[in-house]
Scaffold this motif. Structure first.
Motif, PDB file in Angstrom:
ATOM      1  N   ASP A 117      -6.597  -2.007   3.403  1.00 28.24           N
ATOM      2  CA  ASP A 117      -5.604  -1.212   4.110  1.00 28.24           C
ATOM      3  C   ASP A 117      -6.211  -0.578   5.355  1.00 28.24           C
ATOM      4  N   ASP A 173       0.856  -1.183   0.000  1.00 32.09           N
ATOM      5  CA  ASP A 173       0.000   0.000   0.000  1.00 32.09           C
ATOM      6  C   ASP A 173       0.895   1.238   0.000  1.00 32.09           C
ATOM      7  N   SER A 176      -0.886   3.852   3.480  1.00 35.71           N
ATOM      8  CA  SER A 176      -1.172   3.379   4.844  1.00 35.71           C
ATOM      9  C   SER A 176      -0.829   1.895   4.954  1.00 35.71           C
ATOM     10  N   ARG A 203       3.390  -1.158   5.410  1.00 36.67           N
ATOM     11  CA  ARG A 203       2.787  -0.906   4.098  1.00 36.67           C
ATOM     12  C   ARG A 203       3.088  -2.017   3.096  1.00 36.67           C
TER      13      ARG A 203
END
Length: 159
Positions: free
Chosen positions: A146, A93, A96, A123
């Motif tokens: 996420d 991600d 986040s 992440r």
């Protein structure tokens, strides 16, 4: 009691220019549709004035900065590597942390996956699945969420 009017400004963390989000607001509550700005960390400022209730020589205006706000509207990216009955799932991600990853085979119930390192706290996370048979890879779907609740899915069969 003076009637107040509000203006909202924002700026991306690191920028120096405040940008107008809305003005002439009469309600003290505003919901910001953050899909109108790129992912990032933002600062907000509200300006209140009592100009509606006073003559120009008696108008009061005040600013207040809010806490930083994280904007993340982009879902994680899933990469699947299938080798026989073993599937390596890599989830990244850009803004986040990875919160949760699940998988399902052929429309069955979602099964939670645990990261290889034991804790979904960054992440980028890696997961492993051992399938009942190599043929099940064509029916495998992986879903990732996420921290900001953006969701994506990927099929091992490419569909």
């Amino acid at each position: 009691i003076d009637r107040l009017q509000y203006a909202l400004h924002y700026r991306r963390e690191g920028d120096t220019t405040w940008r107008l989000l809305r003005e002439h607001l009469s309600e003290p509550l505003f919901v910001w549709d953050t899909t109108s700005v790129p992912d990032g960390r933002y600062l907000t400022r509200v300006t209140a004035t009592d100009a509606l209730s006073n003559t120009p020589d008696r108008v009061l205006t005040g600013d207040r900065d809010g806490d930083a706000v994280d904007v993340d509207n982009t879902p994680p990216v899933i990469t699947l590597t299938v080798t026989g009955v073993r599937v390596v799932v890599r989830v990244i991600d850009g803004h986040s942390g990875v919160h949760r990853v699940d998988y399902a085979i052929g429309g069955q119930e979602w099964q939670a996956l645990r990261p290889v390192d034991g804790l979904a706290d960054s992440r980028e996370e890696q997961f492993e699945i051992t399938l009942p048979s190599a043929a099940d890879a064509a029916r495998l779907v992986v879903r990732a969420v996420d921290v900001m609740q953006n969701v994506t899915s990927s099929a091992a069969g490419g569909r």
